[in-house]
Design an enzyme around this catalytic site. Structure first.
Site, PDB file in Angstrom:
ATOM      1  N   GLY A   1     -88.174-108.592 -20.385  1.00 44.58           N
ATOM      2  CA  GLY A   1     -87.023-109.449 -20.616  1.00 44.58           C
ATOM      3  C   GLY A   1     -86.932-110.637 -19.684  1.00 44.58           C
TER       4      GLY A   1
ATOM      5  N   PRO B   1     -84.256-107.851 -27.194  1.00 37.86           N
ATOM      6  CG  PRO B   1     -82.685-106.445 -28.144  1.00 37.86           C
ATOM      7  CD  PRO B   1     -84.082-106.468 -27.660  1.00 37.86           C
TER       8      PRO B   1
ATOM      9  CB  ALA C   1     -76.701-108.458 -30.222  1.00 40.30           C
TER      10      ALA C   1
ATOM     11  NE  ARG D   1     -82.512-102.440 -26.009  1.00 42.85           N
ATOM     12  CZ  ARG D   1     -82.663-103.451 -25.154  1.00 42.85           C
ATOM     13  NH1 ARG D   1     -81.747-104.383 -25.029  1.00 42.85           N
ATOM     14  NH2 ARG D   1     -83.776-103.547 -24.443  1.00 42.85           N
TER      15      ARG D   1
ATOM     16  CG  LEU E   1     -85.024-104.419 -12.870  1.00 42.91           C
ATOM     17  CD1 LEU E   1     -84.407-103.792 -11.639  1.00 42.91           C
ATOM     18  CD2 LEU E   1     -84.957-105.947 -12.757  1.00 42.91           C
TER      19      LEU E   1
ATOM     20  CE1 TYR F   1     -71.485-105.495 -26.433  1.00 42.01           C
ATOM     21  CE2 TYR F   1     -73.805-104.941 -26.208  1.00 42.01           C
ATOM     22  CZ  TYR F   1     -72.714-105.721 -25.847  1.00 42.01           C
ATOM     23  OH  TYR F   1     -72.841-106.712 -24.906  1.00 42.01           O
TER      24      TYR F   1
ATOM     25  CD  GLN G   1     -79.949-105.381 -30.385  1.00 42.59           C
ATOM     26  OE1 GLN G   1     -79.179-106.249 -30.002  1.00 42.59           O
ATOM     27  NE2 GLN G   1     -80.496-104.489 -29.564  1.00 42.59           N
TER      28      GLN G   1
END
Length: 360
Positions: free
Chosen positions: A322, A23, A57, A229, A300, A181, A99
């Site tokens: 990503g 996400p 999200a 997650r 990464l 979050y 998500q």
């Protein structure tokens, strides 16, 4: 055969390979509604060859948005635009996931490329909430501390959003409990200073997440996978730790979670993160091998050989790519070429495919 291109079965859903798109917020929604940007962005990546695509999200309440540009699933009008994206992904053999999230004290800020601070009321801002009345940092307003009754409303909002995700045609849900979050805020002693049943001990700090998982699993179809997650560590002394992540994942597996998407940090802006190629993979390996919960590695991971090595050596069951997929939506197809696998290209693009590729 490359391990990266082996299928992965989660309940009744089989991913065609071990490559997922994590996400990544696009900050381009209006009133929580997906629009043209989302259709093109997600559509191009769905045809790029990944086995799984997790939409950004998506707020379970309007106040749970990170920014005014966040997607939402807090009302029925938001279902159909998301259903369009889910349909497109399924048509391309890419499993669509969404998500579900609540930003907590990190809500009501500007778009991701703008200044990161709490928006004023005259800028369209709103009151953020949190486990405790402790702000995220400089430029962020003090959040409202949730009452026990308001915590119950958060659980109800996740359940309602999950039901809408079923109608929209998603084949997996990911519950967002990472990156500072709301659910992560309850997990960490740095942000959770409560003295009631939702604060203090490990069991109390993990209570809300366990309640959300149990409630969502109860309404989410038994044959479809539920993902989580997590930030495995806050990278801060006294914060949420990797040992706690492993212990939590043992419990989440028993509650019906099928795969943990393991990231790190995001809780406090002063954390010193030793970022480097594959720097979070060790935490996915711990969850997979110590908690016995299938895990996805992210962070990464940029090359096909690196990604294949992570899966081949049992560090993770899949990888989430990503930034590389932002740069190149067709990374999975090119990874197949690099690893000498048969690439399955869209028929419309087959004329540009490497020799040995097939169409779909």
């Amino acid at each position: 055969m490359s391990h990266l291109f082996e299928p992965l079965k989660l309940r009744d859903i089989t991913l065609k390979n071990r490559i997922g798109i994590p996400p990544m917020c696009q900050y381009s929604a209006t009133d929580g509604m997906a629009g043209e940007w989302h259709f093109i962005h997600y559509g191009s990546r769905a045809i790029g060859g990944a086995g799984l695509m997790i939409l950004e999200a998506t707020a379970v309440t309007a106040a749970g948005r990170i920014s005014p540009g966040d997607l939402g699933l807090w009302n029925d009008e938001q279902i159909e635009p998301l259903a369009k994206i889910a349909r497109l992904a399924r048509e391309q053999g890419c499993v669509p996931a969404i998500q579900l999230a609540h930003a907590g004290r990190k809500a009501s800020v500007g778009l991701g490329w703008g200044e990161q601070r709490t928006l004023r009321a005259d800028e369209g801002g709103w009151q953020a909430v949190a486990p405790s009345a402790v702000s995220f940092g400089e430029g962020y307003a003090q959040p409202h501390e949730l009452s026990v009754a308001e915590i119950a409303e958060v659980v109800t909002a996740f359940v309602a959003a999950a039901k809408r995700a079923i109608v929209a045609g998603f084949q997996a849900i990911e519950i967002h409990a990472a990156h500072g979050y709301l659910l992560h805020q309850f997990l960490s002693p740095l942000s959770n200073q409560r003295t009631d049943a939702y604060g203090g001990s490990f069991d109390n700090r993990t209570r809300l997440l366990r309640e959300v998982v149990s409630a969502v699993r109860a309404v989410w179809p038994e044959n479809l996978p539920l993902l989580i997650r997590l930030s495995a560590t806050d990278w801060m002394e006294g914060g949420w730790s990797a040992d706690e992540t492993v212990a939590l994942c043992r419990g989440l597996k028993a509650l019906g979670v099928d795969l943990a998407d393991i990231s790190t940090a995001g809780l406090v802006p002063t954390a010193k993160i030793p970022a480097g190629p594959g720097f979070q993979t060790e935490f996915a390996a711990r969850v997979r091998n110590e908690a016995g919960l299938p895990a996805a590695a992210v962070g990464l991971i940029t090359s096909a050989v690196q990604a294949d090595h992570i899966v081949r050596t049992g560090q993770a069951d899949m990888v989430l790519i990503g930034r590389e997929i932002l740069r190149n939506p067709y990374w999975p197809l090119l990874a197949a070429q690099e690893l000498r696998q048969v690439g399955v290209w869209p028929n419309q693009y087959l004329r540009a495919a490497p020799s040995g590729s097939v169409g779909r």
